[in-house]
Design a protein around this motif. Structure first.
Motif, mmCIF file in Angstrom:
data_model
loop_
_atom_site.group_PDB
_atom_site.id
_atom_site.type_symbol
_atom_site.label_atom_id
_atom_site.label_comp_id
_atom_site.label_asym_id
_atom_site.label_seq_id
_atom_site.Cartn_x
_atom_site.Cartn_y
_atom_site.Cartn_z
ATOM 1 N N GLU A 1 1.307 3.315 65.732
ATOM 2 C CA GLU A 1 0.869 2.255 64.829
ATOM 3 C C GLU A 1 2.060 1.563 64.179
ATOM 4 O OE1 GLU A 1 -1.787 4.375 62.249
ATOM 5 O OE2 GLU A 1 -3.500 4.082 63.579
ATOM 6 N N GLU B 1 3.498 -0.747 66.745
ATOM 7 C CA GLU B 1 2.627 -1.925 66.852
ATOM 8 C C GLU B 1 2.968 -2.934 65.745
ATOM 9 O OE1 GLU B 1 -2.025 -2.826 65.971
ATOM 10 O OE2 GLU B 1 -1.522 -0.882 66.826
ATOM 11 N N MET C 1 4.640 -6.816 66.097
ATOM 12 C CA MET C 1 4.075 -8.028 65.508
ATOM 13 C C MET C 1 5.105 -8.729 64.619
ATOM 14 S SD MET C 1 1.276 -8.273 67.010
ATOM 15 C CE MET C 1 0.588 -9.679 66.148
ATOM 16 N N PRO D 1 2.624 -9.797 71.048
ATOM 17 C CA PRO D 1 1.284 -9.491 70.526
ATOM 18 C C PRO D 1 0.369 -8.857 71.583
ATOM 19 C CG PRO D 1 1.958 -11.672 69.816
ATOM 20 C CD PRO D 1 2.977 -11.203 70.829
ATOM 21 N N ILE D 2 0.538 -9.263 72.829
ATOM 22 C CA ILE D 2 -0.265 -8.672 73.915
ATOM 23 C C ILE D 2 0.101 -7.196 74.077
ATOM 24 C CG2 ILE D 2 -0.713 -8.736 76.400
ATOM 25 C CD1 ILE D 2 -0.178 -11.828 76.161
ATOM 26 N N ALA E 1 1.325 -5.263 71.752
ATOM 27 C CA ALA E 1 0.817 -4.560 70.573
ATOM 28 C C ALA E 1 -0.679 -4.278 70.719
ATOM 29 C CB ALA E 1 1.087 -5.372 69.311
ATOM 30 N N GLN E 2 -1.433 -5.254 71.229
ATOM 31 C CA GLN E 2 -2.865 -5.046 71.431
ATOM 32 C C GLN E 2 -3.122 -3.966 72.483
ATOM 33 O OE1 GLN E 2 -5.533 -6.182 69.822
ATOM 34 N NE2 GLN E 2 -4.138 -7.150 68.383
ATOM 35 N N THR E 3 -2.289 -3.922 73.514
ATOM 36 C CA THR E 3 -2.424 -2.883 74.540
ATOM 37 C C THR E 3 -2.197 -1.507 73.919
ATOM 38 O OG1 THR E 3 -1.697 -4.416 76.252
ATOM 39 C CG2 THR E 3 -1.553 -2.061 76.760
ATOM 40 N N LYS F 1 -2.658 -0.691 70.818
ATOM 41 C CA LYS F 1 -3.807 -0.424 69.951
ATOM 42 C C LYS F 1 -4.990 0.077 70.781
ATOM 43 C CE LYS F 1 -5.409 -2.635 66.010
ATOM 44 N NZ LYS F 1 -5.517 -3.864 65.251
ATOM 45 N N ALA F 2 -5.217 -0.541 71.933
ATOM 46 C CA ALA F 2 -6.327 -0.121 72.796
ATOM 47 C C ALA F 2 -6.099 1.289 73.348
ATOM 48 C CB ALA F 2 -6.496 -1.110 73.949
#
Length: 103
Positions: free
Chosen positions: A50, A53, A57, A89-90, A92-94, A96-97
């Protein structure tokens, strides 16, 4: 200058089954201790992912500032920063998923 969305509070829910560990109490068995240590390690790993991530960002926002910075920055730096601003950002989203699936 791009405005970033307001930061979301870091709220975490603790399940009803969550245990509060009494540090003064010795584990009943070695297996109990191993289980507790593994749970702690997983929790620390999630915290670190986290944090990564969040840093991604922040790096994306800085890269966007450089990309939009005009002639003050070399052309190659602006182009690279623009690609990073789009890609981070992509990523970071990966992350997070991936963390969301492991919980």
């Amino acid at each position: 200058m791009s405005k970033s969305p307001p930061a979301k509070p870091d709220l975490r829910l603790v399940s009803a089954e969550a245990e509060i560990y009494d540090l003064m109490r010795t584990p009943a068995t070695t297996a109990d201790r191993v289980k507790r240590l593994q749970m702690e390690a997983r929790a620390l790993a999630v915290e670190q992912v986290e944090a990564l991530e969040k840093l991604l960002m922040q790096a994306s926002a800085m890269a966007q500032e450089i990309a939009d910075g005009g002639d003050a920055y070399p052309v190659g730096a602006r182009e690279l920063a623009g690609r990073l601003a789009a890609d981070l950002p992509i990523k970071a989203q990966t992350l997070k998923a991936v963390v969301g699936r492991s919980l």
